[in-house]
Design a protein around this motif. Structure first.
Motif, PDB file in Angstrom:
ATOM      1  N   MET A   1      47.016 -85.233 -13.944  1.00 33.00           N
ATOM      2  CA  MET A   1      48.100 -86.103 -14.356  1.00 33.00           C
ATOM      3  C   MET A   1      47.497 -87.211 -15.222  1.00 33.00           C
ATOM      4  N   ASP A  25      42.593 -86.949 -11.853  1.00 31.11           N
ATOM      5  CA  ASP A  25      43.581 -87.387 -12.841  1.00 31.11           C
ATOM      6  C   ASP A  25      42.872 -87.914 -14.094  1.00 31.11           C
ATOM      7  N   SER A  66      50.996 -90.149 -24.367  1.00 32.72           N
ATOM      8  CA  SER A  66      52.124 -90.009 -23.444  1.00 32.72           C
ATOM      9  C   SER A  66      51.555 -89.926 -22.038  1.00 32.72           C
ATOM     10  N   ASP A  68      52.259 -89.373 -17.633  1.00 35.19           N
ATOM     11  CA  ASP A  68      53.069 -88.849 -16.540  1.00 35.19           C
ATOM     12  C   ASP A  68      53.466 -89.952 -15.569  1.00 35.19           C
TER      13      ASP A  68
END
Length: 80
Positions: A1, A25, A66, A68
């Protein structure tokens, strides 16, 4: 993520970044470096330098990025 961590170069934020990396992550730190320090982060961690309250600085600081999730670890005490 992929996670944006505001205040990511500060004491708390850098520990959040470390924990996210440890679990696999991809954290990206955002900090204005007024109290945080790049040295608190692993050199492999992407750092965007901007004040989140300054709209002009925020535009373009992490172009094309971008996320999450966002972890907000940035705070500033105001006198008065």
């Amino acid at each position: 993520m992929k996670v944006l961590v505001t205040g990511g170069a500060g004491f708390l934020g850098s520990h959040v970044v470390d924990a996210l990396r440890a679990r696999g992550d991809e954290p990206v730190a955002l900090d204005d470096l007024s109290t945080g320090n790049r040295a608190n982060l692993d050199p492999a961690v992407r750092l965007g330098v901007a004040d989140i309250s300054d709209r002009r600085q925020m535009r373009g600081v992490l172009p094309g990025a971008s996320f999450d999730a966002v972890g907000h670890a940035e705070a500033r005490a105001k006198a008065g």
